[in-house]
Design a protein around this motif. Structure first.
Motif, PDB file in Angstrom:
ATOM      1  N   GLY A   1      46.948  30.833  52.033  1.00 42.08           N
ATOM      2  CA  GLY A   1      45.545  30.910  53.134  1.00 42.08           C
ATOM      3  C   GLY A   1      44.110  31.293  52.464  1.00 42.08           C
ATOM      4  O   GLY A   1      43.988  32.129  52.942  1.00 42.08           O
ATOM      5  N   ASP A   2      43.866  31.248  51.124  1.00 44.62           N
ATOM      6  CA  ASP A   2      42.929  31.132  50.594  1.00 44.62           C
ATOM      7  C   ASP A   2      42.810  32.669  49.872  1.00 44.62           C
ATOM      8  O   ASP A   2      41.305  33.005  50.264  1.00 44.62           O
ATOM      9  CB  ASP A   2      41.508  30.397  51.495  1.00 44.62           C
ATOM     10  CG  ASP A   2      41.038  29.702  50.185  1.00 44.62           C
ATOM     11  OD1 ASP A   2      40.814  30.220  48.721  1.00 44.62           O
ATOM     12  OD2 ASP A   2      39.614  29.678  50.350  1.00 44.62           O
ATOM     13  N   GLY A   3      43.354  33.133  49.483  1.00 42.86           N
ATOM     14  CA  GLY A   3      44.124  34.670  49.286  1.00 42.86           C
ATOM     15  C   GLY A   3      43.234  34.499  47.786  1.00 42.86           C
ATOM     16  O   GLY A   3      43.868  34.192  46.851  1.00 42.86           O
ATOM     17  N   ILE A   4      43.110  36.334  47.525  1.00 44.52           N
ATOM     18  CA  ILE A   4      43.182  36.355  45.795  1.00 44.52           C
ATOM     19  C   ILE A   4      43.721  37.986  45.999  1.00 44.52           C
ATOM     20  O   ILE A   4      44.218  38.754  47.421  1.00 44.52           O
ATOM     21  CB  ILE A   4      41.950  37.059  45.548  1.00 44.52           C
ATOM     22  CG1 ILE A   4      40.838  38.146  46.735  1.00 44.52           C
ATOM     23  CG2 ILE A   4      41.150  36.256  45.353  1.00 44.52           C
ATOM     24  CD1 ILE A   4      39.431  38.932  45.826  1.00 44.52           C
ATOM     25  N   THR A   5      44.550  38.903  45.229  1.00 40.14           N
ATOM     26  CA  THR A   5      45.601  39.626  44.735  1.00 40.14           C
ATOM     27  C   THR A   5      44.916  41.370  44.244  1.00 40.14           C
ATOM     28  O   THR A   5      44.103  40.988  43.617  1.00 40.14           O
ATOM     29  CB  THR A   5      47.110  39.316  43.999  1.00 40.14           C
ATOM     30  OG1 THR A   5      47.325  38.279  44.446  1.00 40.14           O
ATOM     31  CG2 THR A   5      48.344  40.724  43.820  1.00 40.14           C
ATOM     32  N   ILE A   6      44.830  41.561  45.595  1.00 36.14           N
ATOM     33  CA  ILE A   6      44.324  43.344  44.836  1.00 36.14           C
ATOM     34  C   ILE A   6      45.989  43.887  44.780  1.00 36.14           C
ATOM     35  O   ILE A   6      45.318  46.282  45.016  1.00 36.14           O
ATOM     36  CB  ILE A   6      43.513  43.356  46.440  1.00 36.14           C
ATOM     37  CG1 ILE A   6      44.402  44.013  47.403  1.00 36.14           C
ATOM     38  CG2 ILE A   6      42.949  42.821  46.351  1.00 36.14           C
ATOM     39  CD1 ILE A   6      43.592  44.067  48.638  1.00 36.14           C
ATOM     40  N   TRP A   7      46.250  44.416  45.100  1.00 32.85           N
ATOM     41  CA  TRP A   7      48.668  44.850  44.651  1.00 32.85           C
ATOM     42  C   TRP A   7      49.089  44.511  44.514  1.00 32.85           C
ATOM     43  O   TRP A   7      49.316  43.227  44.396  1.00 32.85           O
ATOM     44  CB  TRP A   7      47.845  46.207  45.276  1.00 32.85           C
ATOM     45  CG  TRP A   7      49.278  45.402  47.146  1.00 32.85           C
ATOM     46  CD1 TRP A   7      47.972  45.243  48.303  1.00 32.85           C
ATOM     47  CD2 TRP A   7      49.973  45.087  47.077  1.00 32.85           C
ATOM     48  NE1 TRP A   7      48.970  45.478  48.711  1.00 32.85           N
ATOM     49  CE2 TRP A   7      49.670  44.589  48.571  1.00 32.85           C
ATOM     50  CE3 TRP A   7      51.645  45.276  46.397  1.00 32.85           C
ATOM     51  CZ2 TRP A   7      50.935  44.614  49.173  1.00 32.85           C
ATOM     52  CZ3 TRP A   7      51.997  44.775  47.286  1.00 32.85           C
ATOM     53  CH2 TRP A   7      52.655  44.556  47.885  1.00 32.85           C
ATOM     54  N   ARG A   8      49.921  45.030  42.928  1.00 27.33           N
ATOM     55  CA  ARG A   8      51.100  44.266  42.818  1.00 27.33           C
ATOM     56  C   ARG A   8      52.098  45.136  42.743  1.00 27.33           C
ATOM     57  O   ARG A   8      51.415  46.299  42.304  1.00 27.33           O
ATOM     58  CB  ARG A   8      50.660  43.125  41.193  1.00 27.33           C
ATOM     59  CG  ARG A   8      50.057  41.575  41.797  1.00 27.33           C
ATOM     60  CD  ARG A   8      50.511  41.441  40.234  1.00 27.33           C
ATOM     61  NE  ARG A   8      49.429  40.393  39.847  1.00 27.33           N
ATOM     62  CZ  ARG A   8      50.588  39.404  40.713  1.00 27.33           C
ATOM     63  NH1 ARG A   8      51.192  38.992  40.904  1.00 27.33           N
ATOM     64  NH2 ARG A   8      49.922  37.898  40.771  1.00 27.33           N
ATOM     65  N   LYS A   9      53.706  45.393  43.076  1.00 25.90           N
ATOM     66  CA  LYS A   9      54.453  45.779  42.376  1.00 25.90           C
ATOM     67  C   LYS A   9      55.401  45.420  41.203  1.00 25.90           C
ATOM     68  O   LYS A   9      54.362  45.064  40.564  1.00 25.90           O
ATOM     69  CB  LYS A   9      55.366  45.862  43.467  1.00 25.90           C
ATOM     70  CG  LYS A   9      55.602  45.259  44.962  1.00 25.90           C
ATOM     71  CD  LYS A   9      57.400  45.117  45.749  1.00 25.90           C
ATOM     72  CE  LYS A   9      57.155  44.973  46.866  1.00 25.90           C
ATOM     73  NZ  LYS A   9      58.239  44.363  47.563  1.00 25.90           N
ATOM     74  N   GLY A  10      56.319  46.736  40.502  1.00 27.61           N
ATOM     75  CA  GLY A  10      55.881  46.882  39.799  1.00 27.61           C
ATOM     76  C   GLY A  10      57.461  46.455  39.199  1.00 27.61           C
ATOM     77  O   GLY A  10      58.222  45.703  40.543  1.00 27.61           O
ATOM     78  N   SER A  11      57.900  45.775  37.978  1.00 29.45           N
ATOM     79  CA  SER A  11      58.840  45.334  38.404  1.00 29.45           C
ATOM     80  C   SER A  11      59.648  45.946  37.469  1.00 29.45           C
ATOM     81  O   SER A  11      59.829  46.857  35.778  1.00 29.45           O
ATOM     82  CB  SER A  11      58.776  43.904  37.545  1.00 29.45           C
ATOM     83  OG  SER A  11      58.098  43.602  36.396  1.00 29.45           O
ATOM     84  N   GLY A  12      61.104  45.647  37.118  1.00 31.65           N
ATOM     85  CA  GLY A  12      62.157  46.367  36.574  1.00 31.65           C
ATOM     86  C   GLY A  12      63.564  45.127  36.468  1.00 31.65           C
ATOM     87  O   GLY A  12      63.588  44.303  36.817  1.00 31.65           O
ATOM     88  N   THR A  13      64.443  45.630  35.416  1.00 31.30           N
ATOM     89  CA  THR A  13      65.357  44.747  35.520  1.00 31.30           C
ATOM     90  C   THR A  13      67.006  45.928  34.964  1.00 31.30           C
ATOM     91  O   THR A  13      66.901  46.785  35.104  1.00 31.30           O
ATOM     92  CB  THR A  13      66.093  43.989  34.583  1.00 31.30           C
ATOM     93  OG1 THR A  13      64.734  43.142  34.691  1.00 31.30           O
ATOM     94  CG2 THR A  13      67.401  43.242  34.477  1.00 31.30           C
ATOM     95  N   ILE A  14      68.164  45.417  36.181  1.00 34.05           N
ATOM     96  CA  ILE A  14      69.072  46.253  36.265  1.00 34.05           C
ATOM     97  C   ILE A  14      70.233  45.416  35.305  1.00 34.05           C
ATOM     98  O   ILE A  14      70.650  44.529  35.471  1.00 34.05           O
ATOM     99  CB  ILE A  14      69.860  47.331  37.538  1.00 34.05           C
ATOM    100  CG1 ILE A  14      68.992  47.815  38.200  1.00 34.05           C
ATOM    101  CG2 ILE A  14      71.568  47.306  37.297  1.00 34.05           C
ATOM    102  CD1 ILE A  14      69.055  48.365  39.397  1.00 34.05           C
TER     103      ILE A  14
END
Length: 409
Positions: free
Chosen positions: A202-215
């Motif tokens: 949709g021709d967008g940019i990213t203004i927030w992201r989730k954090g990540s982890g591993t169990i």
């Protein structure tokens, strides 16, 4: 320009007050981008045609060597920076010094999620206006956009910046564990970080992201003959299956927290009750407190066992922090939308469940924007693609942002 906590509002106000380019100023940048497009596509194909999965030192260094050669031709000071934890491949740090005051960090990564041999099975191709191949969008396109933008700036003889640095990371796909200190140090040394992950559909940019982890879940049981005396065993695989099902419920859809088990291992002989099994889960969260909650509930949940006399251990390892939307990101996004509007185009804004190096830059309280590469979709799959016609508009966007951020406010 110095963007400490006290300067945040002033930074945002300055970005919002910058006027748009006149039409006669737009054309030279577009002309340069169009001129460089054929060579950029050849360079793109060259990069995608090299297997460079995380940990593949040979492939990553091959990509890095090609990029470094091009950067040196542009007059960059190029440093090879090994990973902290002896992870495969060298990071590339290319620095350009100008005459202005702004310091801009551009970031992309050379590693992909794909195993060696993937390129032979799915070589680079362009079909229906889309480019396909392993890592074609995530993030070989980002490397192409970053380097080609620097070529445009050189063609236009633009040097109204104090410093522009391009960082090419080797292990973003596994959490940048060996590059984290480097990324955070460079982000602190620059005023703004622009991350070149793929542009949003949709021709967008990213203004927030989730954090990540591993169990990581590990189960120890007891082996026995699966036919003659199964009752003497303690089936680690069965207990692991129970744990996977109940630990998956630690997700919270209302808060945007996901827990997805993605790797499961257990047993090696069909006639033996397995005495060991393990599984990995991918965890994503919008707010940092959710990782605390998952970690706390993890310890309590595994006490509920299906099979007695099994030993269950579970740990949460945090990788990328959350990249929250804030006033600085909003100001950068508004600038990007205004610049894109100079082309008569509308730039959409959105967030992502995918983590990235932009979270590390934002984590040291520096203005950060992401998703500035070509429009792409289906990353981490054999259906991954990037939209070829998005190259020139995205080159214009990034070039103009460097120009505005580099000059004295």
């Amino acid at each position: 320009m110095r963007f400490g906590k006290l300067a945040a509002l002033g930074f945002a106000a300055w970005l919002l007050s910058t006027p748009a380019f006149a039409d006669e100023q737009v054309k030279p940048i577009l002309d340069s981008a169009e001129k460089l497009k054929p060579d950029a596509i050849k360079f793109w194909e060259q990069l995608v045609s090299i297997d460079s999965g995380t940990g593949d030192a040979q492939g990553i260094n091959a990509v890095g060597a090609i990029a470094a050669e091009e950067l040196k031709k542009l007059g960059a000071s190029v440093d090879l920076v090994p990973n902290e934890h002896a992870l495969a491949g060298d990071n590339i740090v290319a620095t350009f010094t100008g005459t202005g005051q702004g310091k801009i960090l551009l970031m992309a990564h050379m590693d992909t999620v794909f195993a060696k041999g993937s390129v032979a099975k799915r070589p680079f191709r362009i079909e229906g206006g889309r480019a396909y191949g392993p890592g074609v969008s995530d993030d070989k396109a980002g490397v192409v956009i970053g380097l080609t933008t620097l070529k445009i700036l050189k063609e236009l003889n633009f040097k109204d910046y104090a410093r522009v640095t391009l960082l090419l990371n080797t292990n973003e796909e596994t959490g940048s564990r060996g590059s984290r200190t480097l990324i955070e140090r460079l982000a602190k040394e620059h005023d703004v970080t622009l991350n070149l992950e793929g542009g949003r559909a949709g021709d967008g940019i990213t203004i927030w992201r989730k954090g990540s982890g591993t169990i990581k879940v590990e189960v120890k049981g007891r082996a026995s003959h699966a036919g003659a005396s199964p009752e003497l065993g303690r089936n680690a695989v069965m207990e692991l299956a129970h744990q996977v099902l109940q630990l998956s419920k630690l997700a919270d859809e209302t808060k945007g927290t996901t827990v997805n088990f993605t790797v499961v291992k257990g047993g090696d002989r069909k006639n033996v009750i397995p005495d060991y099994a393990e599984a990995d889960a991918d965890v994503r969260a919008v707010v940092s407190e959710e990782f605390d909650r998952v970690e706390h509930d993890l310890a309590a949940t595994i006490k509920n066992k299906l099979i007695a006399d099994t030993e269950v251990k579970a740990t949460l390892t945090r990788t990328f922090p959350v990249m929250p939307q804030n006033a600085q990101i909003d100001a950068l996004a508004t600038m990007a939308q205004r610049i894109y509007g100079e082309l008569g185009k509308t730039l959409a804004l959105g967030g992502s469940g995918g983590a990235a190096d932009s979270s590390l830059a934002a984590g040291v309280f520096k203005p950060t924007l992401d998703g500035l590469s070509m429009i792409g979709a289906n990353p981490h799959t054999d259906r991954e693609y990037a939209v070829v016609d998005s190259m020139v508009p995205r080159l214009y966007l990034l070039t103009r942002m460097v120009m505005e951020l580099g000059r004295k406010p």
